[in-house]
Design a protein around this motif. Sequence first.
Motif, PDB file in Angstrom:
ATOM      1  N   GLU A 122       0.810  -1.210   0.000  1.00  0.00           N
ATOM      2  CA  GLU A 122       0.000   0.000   0.000  1.00  0.00           C
ATOM      3  C   GLU A 122       0.848   1.266   0.000  1.00  0.00           C
ATOM      4  O   GLU A 122       0.531   2.239  -0.693  1.00  0.00           O
ATOM      5  CB  GLU A 122      -0.918   0.004   1.219  1.00  0.00           C
ATOM      6  CG  GLU A 122      -2.163  -0.849   1.016  1.00  0.00           C
ATOM      7  CD  GLU A 122      -3.190  -0.568   2.102  1.00  0.00           C
ATOM      8  OE1 GLU A 122      -3.337   0.614   2.467  1.00  0.00           O
ATOM      9  OE2 GLU A 122      -3.817  -1.526   2.572  1.00  0.00           O
ATOM     10  N   ALA A 123       1.876   1.258   0.809  1.00  0.00           N
ATOM     11  CA  ALA A 123       2.706   2.456   0.902  1.00  0.00           C
ATOM     12  C   ALA A 123       3.227   2.846  -0.479  1.00  0.00           C
ATOM     13  O   ALA A 123       3.118   3.996  -0.912  1.00  0.00           O
ATOM     14  CB  ALA A 123       3.878   2.204   1.844  1.00  0.00           C
ATOM     15  N   VAL A 124       3.773   1.846  -1.167  1.00  0.00           N
ATOM     16  CA  VAL A 124       4.320   2.110  -2.491  1.00  0.00           C
ATOM     17  C   VAL A 124       3.219   2.545  -3.447  1.00  0.00           C
ATOM     18  O   VAL A 124       3.354   3.534  -4.176  1.00  0.00           O
ATOM     19  CB  VAL A 124       5.022   0.847  -3.034  1.00  0.00           C
ATOM     20  CG1 VAL A 124       5.415   1.056  -4.475  1.00  0.00           C
ATOM     21  CG2 VAL A 124       6.235   0.536  -2.186  1.00  0.00           C
ATOM     22  N   ALA A 125       2.117   1.799  -3.417  1.00  0.00           N
ATOM     23  CA  ALA A 125       1.020   2.132  -4.313  1.00  0.00           C
ATOM     24  C   ALA A 125       0.578   3.572  -4.078  1.00  0.00           C
ATOM     25  O   ALA A 125       0.328   4.334  -5.019  1.00  0.00           O
ATOM     26  CB  ALA A 125      -0.137   1.172  -4.084  1.00  0.00           C
ATOM     27  N   GLY A 126       0.506   3.940  -2.817  1.00  0.00           N
ATOM     28  CA  GLY A 126       0.114   5.306  -2.497  1.00  0.00           C
ATOM     29  C   GLY A 126       1.064   6.322  -3.102  1.00  0.00           C
ATOM     30  O   GLY A 126       0.642   7.315  -3.704  1.00  0.00           O
ATOM     31  N   GLU A 127       2.333   6.043  -2.988  1.00  0.00           N
ATOM     32  CA  GLU A 127       3.312   6.991  -3.502  1.00  0.00           C
ATOM     33  C   GLU A 127       3.217   7.101  -5.014  1.00  0.00           C
ATOM     34  O   GLU A 127       3.288   8.195  -5.592  1.00  0.00           O
ATOM     35  CB  GLU A 127       4.732   6.567  -3.102  1.00  0.00           C
ATOM     36  CG  GLU A 127       5.784   7.616  -3.384  1.00  0.00           C
ATOM     37  CD  GLU A 127       5.587   8.884  -2.558  1.00  0.00           C
ATOM     38  OE1 GLU A 127       4.998   8.769  -1.466  1.00  0.00           O
ATOM     39  OE2 GLU A 127       5.975   9.964  -3.018  1.00  0.00           O
ATOM     40  N   ILE A 128       3.063   5.952  -5.646  1.00  0.00           N
ATOM     41  CA  ILE A 128       2.925   5.983  -7.098  1.00  0.00           C
ATOM     42  C   ILE A 128       1.696   6.785  -7.490  1.00  0.00           C
ATOM     43  O   ILE A 128       1.724   7.610  -8.402  1.00  0.00           O
ATOM     44  CB  ILE A 128       2.814   4.542  -7.649  1.00  0.00           C
ATOM     45  CG1 ILE A 128       4.163   3.839  -7.521  1.00  0.00           C
ATOM     46  CG2 ILE A 128       2.363   4.553  -9.085  1.00  0.00           C
ATOM     47  CD1 ILE A 128       4.183   2.465  -8.143  1.00  0.00           C
ATOM     48  N   ASP A 129       0.634   6.553  -6.761  1.00  0.00           N
ATOM     49  CA  ASP A 129      -0.590   7.274  -7.044  1.00  0.00           C
ATOM     50  C   ASP A 129      -0.353   8.777  -6.921  1.00  0.00           C
ATOM     51  O   ASP A 129      -0.766   9.559  -7.782  1.00  0.00           O
ATOM     52  CB  ASP A 129      -1.661   6.837  -6.055  1.00  0.00           C
ATOM     53  CG  ASP A 129      -3.041   6.971  -6.637  1.00  0.00           C
ATOM     54  OD1 ASP A 129      -3.249   6.435  -7.744  1.00  0.00           O
ATOM     55  OD2 ASP A 129      -3.887   7.634  -6.015  1.00  0.00           O
TER      56      ASP A 129
END
Lengths: 219, 219, 219, 219
Positions: C120-127
């Motif tokens: 999630e953390a990574v996905a959030g950052e990408i988002d």
Amino acid sequence: MTEKPRRRLPRAVREEQIVDAALEVFSQRGYHAAAVDEICERAGISKPMVYLYLGSKEAVFIACVRRESERLVTTLREAAHTGDTPEARLWAGLEAFFRFVTDHRDGWVVLHRHAADVGEAVAGEIDRARRAIMTEVTRLVRDGISLVGEPGTPATRLGGEDAEFVGHALVGAADSLTDWMERHPRRSAEDTALRMMNMVWIGMRQVLGGEVWTPPGRR
Amino acid sequence: MTEKPRRRLPRAVREEQIVDAALEVFSQRGYHAAAVDEICERAGISKPMVYLYLGSKEAVFIACVRRESERLVTTLREAAHTGDTPEARLWAGLEAFFRFVTDHRDGWVVLHRHAADVGEAVAGEIDRARRAIMTEVTRLVRDGISLVGEPGTPATRLGGEDAEFVGHALVGAADSLTDWMERHPRRSAEDTALRMMNMVWIGMRQVLGGEVWTPPGRR
Amino acid sequence: MTEKPRRRLPRAVREEQIVDAALEVFSQRGYHAAAVDEICERAGISKPMVYLYLGSKEAVFIACVRRESERLVTTLREAAHTGDTPEARLWAGLEAFFRFVTDHRDGWVVLHRHAADVGEAVAGEIDRARRAIMTEVTRLVRDGISLVGEPGTPATRLGGEDAEFVGHALVGAADSLTDWMERHPRRSAEDTALRMMNMVWIGMRQVLGGEVWTPPGRR
Amino acid sequence: MTEKPRRRLPRAVREEQIVDAALEVFSQRGYHAAAVDEICERAGISKPMVYLYLGSKEAVFIACVRRESERLVTTLREAAHTGDTPEARLWAGLEAFFRFVTDHRDGWVVLHRHAADVGEAVAGEIDRARRAIMTEVTRLVRDGISLVGEPGTPATRLGGEDAEFVGHALVGAADSLTDWMERHPRRSAEDTALRMMNMVWIGMRQVLGGEVWTPPGRR
DNA sequence: TATGAATGAGAGTTCATTCAT
DNA sequence: TATGAATGAACTCTCATTCAT
């Protein structure tokens, strides 16, 4: 609280420990039944270390085979240089062999009791190990017996095929006698070697002297 | 109309078929690598049948061991009745053995190449099989050699321990020579037996005649 | 005397090196297939250092995303100030984008080819990174097109929703054309941008001029 | 107590169920984060079944990709036969696409959001799927636009490279608009398609009519 | 009798991550 | 500051075995 068995050992030491532990486990359980977990536990180490250092279960087994094979070959080779006469050399070789089997039971099991049921890589390594041993024994036999007759009678030397035959017979017999020894614990390695000499050498002397056995019907 | 290969066979026949198939697979792959699926396939039968008839993979293997063991023991026993003299009997025994190994390769593999790596039940059965064979060979040796000397000289008879020793040596050597045979395909079973007689019998005659070998250092 | 490649570097430099190396590896292998070991190796640094400086694999990846995102956003923003007319700005923006993708392939891969399969953390950052880019493009589109009609006709300005729509379409198209470029290597960034202008701008001009397309059935 | 969800289903049904479940999980978690265990659980099945039927995690994923790819391609192809005029066909194609993405969100995610970070086999399959889609779209574009001009003016037909360019742009834009749709849930598939037509078709008409855009500096 | 469908349990292997020096 | 040594936890995959028909 006090005796944590030393951590942070250098790689070489750890590898040796792993092979030590693996040898025990493989010997007791056999290749498949041996769990890598148990090897780790007995080596006082975690699984990733085993895989980091050796790479795979197969590789661990191969490492065992290789080390024990080298030890035995070395032992045999040294014995072959021990005596002056061929007779003495064969005797020394047999004695060395039985001593090795007695002292390194696990190693011998790994070398000779793992025929089928194993991947190609492992099977290949075992085969290589066995050939190495057989070569050593065959040489012992051929070089030894070449001198049995009087000097100057090289005709009595065992031919290649014969030497191989005798090599196989000796290794097989010796291997099997390993079981016999376990059932007669008081019999020492030397004792067993002595019996084998009596069984083998005396006959060989005669055979090389020209005596031949022929089947009853054809005489 | 259909040619499905015979259904509704009586139990005994089916069991025999299963053991036949299993023997092939175990011999080729080894105990662990042998998949029950392959056995079924080769027996033209479905898995639940195998479990209904034999009960477990172990049981299937044990059935193989038992059958082949009985076959070999029978073969050896018959050979022991073949000749008149002990010499002839040993010769017949050796020849019978090598012929069996040649003709029933799979059986022999299952009997002798599966030491480690196998559950206790199986190991026990293999052990039993080997003892049976060893017993047969030991008897062959003892009874044979008891008559080697002149009649009336039972002193020269091999003692129990000695006979066992020779038995082990012979079986081990013969087993190992199995490999030798594979590398020299032109050598027949008879040929191999002949070589063994030359290696073993001549010496044994001398030994029973009283000759003894002693290590160089102690003479 | 030794030529070890510089030790004891200040923290900022080291971090930069790590991100450089990580970007390569993440881009080539993907997030999961990327091994921290390889990043370390390529950065000429040991693993604990990476964890000391960045904290975790996720954090390393996030650092990559953040840096590349900022670079691209900056690039786009600068381009948006380059031309006088909105048309020129859109043109400059497209060209800048394709140039960035060409020159910073790794960065773009990390930004746009890592949707799923990530914590999630990574996905959030990408988002977050994507929104930033989308914002920039949407602004480019809106501000640009607001002036398309004659001055004094703000009615033709694209509404928020429309601008976002066009923004998404443009970014998606441009991303996908990235693949097209790889298959037509001789096509430069400028060339690709030119084609897009032809595809997009001419139509947009008409649309803002009031032309509307309606489905065949409803005319 | 009452509603055990039916066991002993025929193979084909189970495979379908597995792919259904896998699609959900892969779509939500991504390829690596997806645990085979979760797929099993959601399919109400045990792990060995999955491996028996599909063979490996990779194979399961590939099965998903293949099925969804075929569905989408079929959808697009059917749409391409729907209208009489090229315009109508493009419109039908776009509408079909957005409807597919709306109705098969999971399928689309699996098809387009799994670029890097995946073994060669999987990457190859994804690539194949994407090419198939792109082919379909490119054809839609080329065949459609070839008739845009008056009959008898084939010169206006898009060349292969151009058609591919437009195909990439359309697919990319449509993919990206997928995100836009999620943020504007009231916008239907039809609505989105309509917007795209307005963005794309009007301009394309002009371009094929001969209008060309050139960068400001070079006019 | 005979089998296609189904599973429990456990194996080897590989990470990202952290001590201890 | 810098690192070689070490691990916990998880994952994919396989196999002998048994239902339910």
